[in-house]
Design a protein around this motif. Sequence first.
Motif, PDB file in Angstrom:
ATOM      1  N   ALA A  49      -2.070  -4.787  -1.110  1.00  0.00           N
ATOM      2  CA  ALA A  49      -1.456  -3.525  -1.511  1.00  0.00           C
ATOM      3  C   ALA A  49      -0.183  -3.304  -0.702  1.00  0.00           C
ATOM      4  O   ALA A  49      -0.026  -3.872   0.376  1.00  0.00           O
ATOM      5  N   GLY A  50       0.707  -2.485  -1.250  1.00  0.00           N
ATOM      6  CA  GLY A  50       1.929  -2.143  -0.537  1.00  0.00           C
ATOM      7  C   GLY A  50       2.350  -0.731  -0.851  1.00  0.00           C
ATOM      8  O   GLY A  50       1.961  -0.166  -1.891  1.00  0.00           O
ATOM      9  N   ILE A  51       3.153  -0.166   0.036  1.00  0.00           N
ATOM     10  CA  ILE A  51       3.588   1.216  -0.135  1.00  0.00           C
ATOM     11  C   ILE A  51       5.023   1.352   0.350  1.00  0.00           C
ATOM     12  O   ILE A  51       5.412   0.762   1.361  1.00  0.00           O
ATOM     13  N   ASN A  52       5.802   2.143  -0.372  1.00  0.00           N
ATOM     14  CA  ASN A  52       7.214   2.267  -0.007  1.00  0.00           C
ATOM     15  C   ASN A  52       7.402   3.265   1.135  1.00  0.00           C
ATOM     16  O   ASN A  52       6.441   3.840   1.653  1.00  0.00           O
ATOM     17  N   TRP A  53       8.645   3.473   1.500  1.00  0.00           N
ATOM     18  CA  TRP A  53       8.961   4.270   2.679  1.00  0.00           C
ATOM     19  C   TRP A  53       8.385   5.674   2.620  1.00  0.00           C
ATOM     20  O   TRP A  53       7.829   6.166   3.592  1.00  0.00           O
ATOM     21  N   SER A  54       8.562   6.324   1.482  1.00  0.00           N
ATOM     22  CA  SER A  54       8.147   7.719   1.377  1.00  0.00           C
ATOM     23  C   SER A  54       6.694   7.884   0.976  1.00  0.00           C
ATOM     24  O   SER A  54       6.144   8.975   1.071  1.00  0.00           O
ATOM     25  N   GLY A  55       6.090   6.813   0.520  1.00  0.00           N
ATOM     26  CA  GLY A  55       4.694   6.884   0.111  1.00  0.00           C
ATOM     27  C   GLY A  55       4.480   7.274  -1.330  1.00  0.00           C
ATOM     28  O   GLY A  55       3.330   7.436  -1.749  1.00  0.00           O
ATOM     29  N   ASP A  56       5.544   7.398  -2.102  1.00  0.00           N
ATOM     30  CA  ASP A  56       5.369   7.834  -3.488  1.00  0.00           C
ATOM     31  C   ASP A  56       5.356   6.673  -4.481  1.00  0.00           C
ATOM     32  O   ASP A  56       5.304   6.906  -5.695  1.00  0.00           O
ATOM     33  N   SER A  57       5.362   5.471  -3.971  1.00  0.00           N
ATOM     34  CA  SER A  57       5.259   4.301  -4.835  1.00  0.00           C
ATOM     35  C   SER A  57       4.387   3.255  -4.168  1.00  0.00           C
ATOM     36  O   SER A  57       4.581   2.931  -2.996  1.00  0.00           O
ATOM     37  N   THR A  58       3.416   2.755  -4.912  1.00  0.00           N
ATOM     38  CA  THR A  58       2.493   1.769  -4.377  1.00  0.00           C
ATOM     39  C   THR A  58       2.372   0.576  -5.317  1.00  0.00           C
ATOM     40  O   THR A  58       2.645   0.687  -6.521  1.00  0.00           O
ATOM     41  N   ASP A  59       1.962  -0.520  -4.762  1.00  0.00           N
ATOM     42  CA  ASP A  59       1.712  -1.756  -5.507  1.00  0.00           C
ATOM     43  C   ASP A  59       0.343  -2.285  -5.118  1.00  0.00           C
ATOM     44  O   ASP A  59      -0.033  -2.192  -3.946  1.00  0.00           O
ATOM     45  N   TYR A  60      -0.357  -2.857  -6.083  1.00  0.00           N
ATOM     46  CA  TYR A  60      -1.700  -3.358  -5.807  1.00  0.00           C
ATOM     47  C   TYR A  60      -1.913  -4.705  -6.493  1.00  0.00           C
ATOM     48  O   TYR A  60      -1.402  -4.963  -7.590  1.00  0.00           O
ATOM     49  N   ALA A  61      -2.712  -5.537  -5.840  1.00  0.00           N
ATOM     50  CA  ALA A  61      -3.187  -6.746  -6.492  1.00  0.00           C
ATOM     51  C   ALA A  61      -4.216  -6.367  -7.549  1.00  0.00           C
ATOM     52  O   ALA A  61      -4.944  -5.383  -7.404  1.00  0.00           O
ATOM     53  N   ASP A 115      -8.267  -0.951  -8.668  1.00  0.00           N
ATOM     54  CA  ASP A 115      -9.135   0.166  -9.032  1.00  0.00           C
ATOM     55  C   ASP A 115     -10.029   0.604  -7.882  1.00  0.00           C
ATOM     56  O   ASP A 115     -10.818   1.550  -8.032  1.00  0.00           O
ATOM     57  N   ARG A 116      -9.915  -0.074  -6.741  1.00  0.00           N
ATOM     58  CA  ARG A 116     -10.827   0.195  -5.641  1.00  0.00           C
ATOM     59  C   ARG A 116     -10.113   0.546  -4.335  1.00  0.00           C
ATOM     60  O   ARG A 116     -10.772   0.998  -3.398  1.00  0.00           O
ATOM     61  N   CYS A 117      -8.823   0.323  -4.286  1.00  0.00           N
ATOM     62  CA  CYS A 117      -8.091   0.541  -3.045  1.00  0.00           C
ATOM     63  C   CYS A 117      -6.946   1.528  -3.233  1.00  0.00           C
ATOM     64  O   CYS A 117      -6.348   1.598  -4.313  1.00  0.00           O
ATOM     65  N   THR A 118      -6.659   2.243  -2.166  1.00  0.00           N
ATOM     66  CA  THR A 118      -5.537   3.185  -2.172  1.00  0.00           C
ATOM     67  C   THR A 118      -4.757   3.049  -0.876  1.00  0.00           C
ATOM     68  O   THR A 118      -5.335   3.178   0.208  1.00  0.00           O
ATOM     69  N   ALA A 119      -3.461   2.770  -1.015  1.00  0.00           N
ATOM     70  CA  ALA A 119      -2.588   2.724   0.146  1.00  0.00           C
ATOM     71  C   ALA A 119      -1.932   4.090   0.322  1.00  0.00           C
ATOM     72  O   ALA A 119      -1.555   4.736  -0.655  1.00  0.00           O
ATOM     73  N   SER A 120      -1.797   4.505   1.570  1.00  0.00           N
ATOM     74  CA  SER A 120      -1.149   5.782   1.865  1.00  0.00           C
ATOM     75  C   SER A 120      -0.473   5.660   3.219  1.00  0.00           C
ATOM     76  O   SER A 120      -0.666   4.684   3.943  1.00  0.00           O
ATOM     77  N   ARG A 121       0.328   6.663   3.554  1.00  0.00           N
ATOM     78  CA  ARG A 121       0.987   6.617   4.847  1.00  0.00           C
ATOM     79  C   ARG A 121       1.211   8.016   5.376  1.00  0.00           C
ATOM     80  O   ARG A 121       1.336   8.975   4.619  1.00  0.00           O
ATOM     81  N   ASP A 122       1.279   8.089   6.692  1.00  0.00           N
ATOM     82  CA  ASP A 122       1.613   9.305   7.393  1.00  0.00           C
ATOM     83  C   ASP A 122       2.787   8.954   8.307  1.00  0.00           C
ATOM     84  O   ASP A 122       2.592   8.406   9.403  1.00  0.00           O
ATOM     85  N   ASN A 123       3.974   9.238   7.855  1.00  0.00           N
ATOM     86  CA  ASN A 123       5.156   8.834   8.633  1.00  0.00           C
ATOM     87  C   ASN A 123       5.276   9.596   9.943  1.00  0.00           C
ATOM     88  O   ASN A 123       5.874   9.093  10.901  1.00  0.00           O
ATOM     89  N   ALA A 124       4.713  10.781   9.998  1.00  0.00           N
ATOM     90  CA  ALA A 124       4.729  11.524  11.264  1.00  0.00           C
ATOM     91  C   ALA A 124       3.931  10.786  12.338  1.00  0.00           C
ATOM     92  O   ALA A 124       4.228  10.894  13.528  1.00  0.00           O
ATOM     93  N   LYS A 125       2.926  10.046  11.897  1.00  0.00           N
ATOM     94  CA  LYS A 125       2.113   9.262  12.819  1.00  0.00           C
ATOM     95  C   LYS A 125       2.518   7.789  12.820  1.00  0.00           C
ATOM     96  O   LYS A 125       1.896   6.993  13.520  1.00  0.00           O
ATOM     97  N   SER A 126       3.528   7.464  12.014  1.00  0.00           N
ATOM     98  CA  SER A 126       3.979   6.076  11.898  1.00  0.00           C
ATOM     99  C   SER A 126       2.799   5.151  11.601  1.00  0.00           C
ATOM    100  O   SER A 126       2.631   4.099  12.236  1.00  0.00           O
ATOM    101  N   THR A 127       1.988   5.550  10.638  1.00  0.00           N
ATOM    102  CA  THR A 127       0.761   4.823  10.322  1.00  0.00           C
ATOM    103  C   THR A 127       0.616   4.683   8.813  1.00  0.00           C
ATOM    104  O   THR A 127       0.903   5.622   8.066  1.00  0.00           O
TER     105      THR A 127
END
Length: 124
Positions: free
Chosen positions: A48-60, A65-77
Amino acid sequence: VQLQASGGGLVQSGGYLRLSCADSGRTLSRYYTAWFRQAPGKEREFVAGINWSGDSTDYADAVKDRCTASRDNAKSTVYLQMNSLKPEDTAVYYCAARSYYSNTYSSPRTYSYWGQGTLVTVSS
């Protein structure tokens, strides 16, 4: 960028895990961030992958259907929530980052920064 992956462990089939990828350099918000996995004897593969802002994701296809990528840029995580885990999901999971987005996101060779990996084991 200094990536540290965590959150792996042993889980039963059908269970769930949330992996985390933290950047101690606190610059991860500038990077497209991806998760890869490598099972014994197999090549490293994109999950899976996620862009800088977190509003676009890519999945294998195997996990979309089972995984979700997300990010918290305030935590750099960056996170990877994995549900309905299967034994075939067993692998070492790595996070990786690169400074651009293109349709080569699934190629591990295009990533400049890698975390150390965290082991996910799914028992049947």
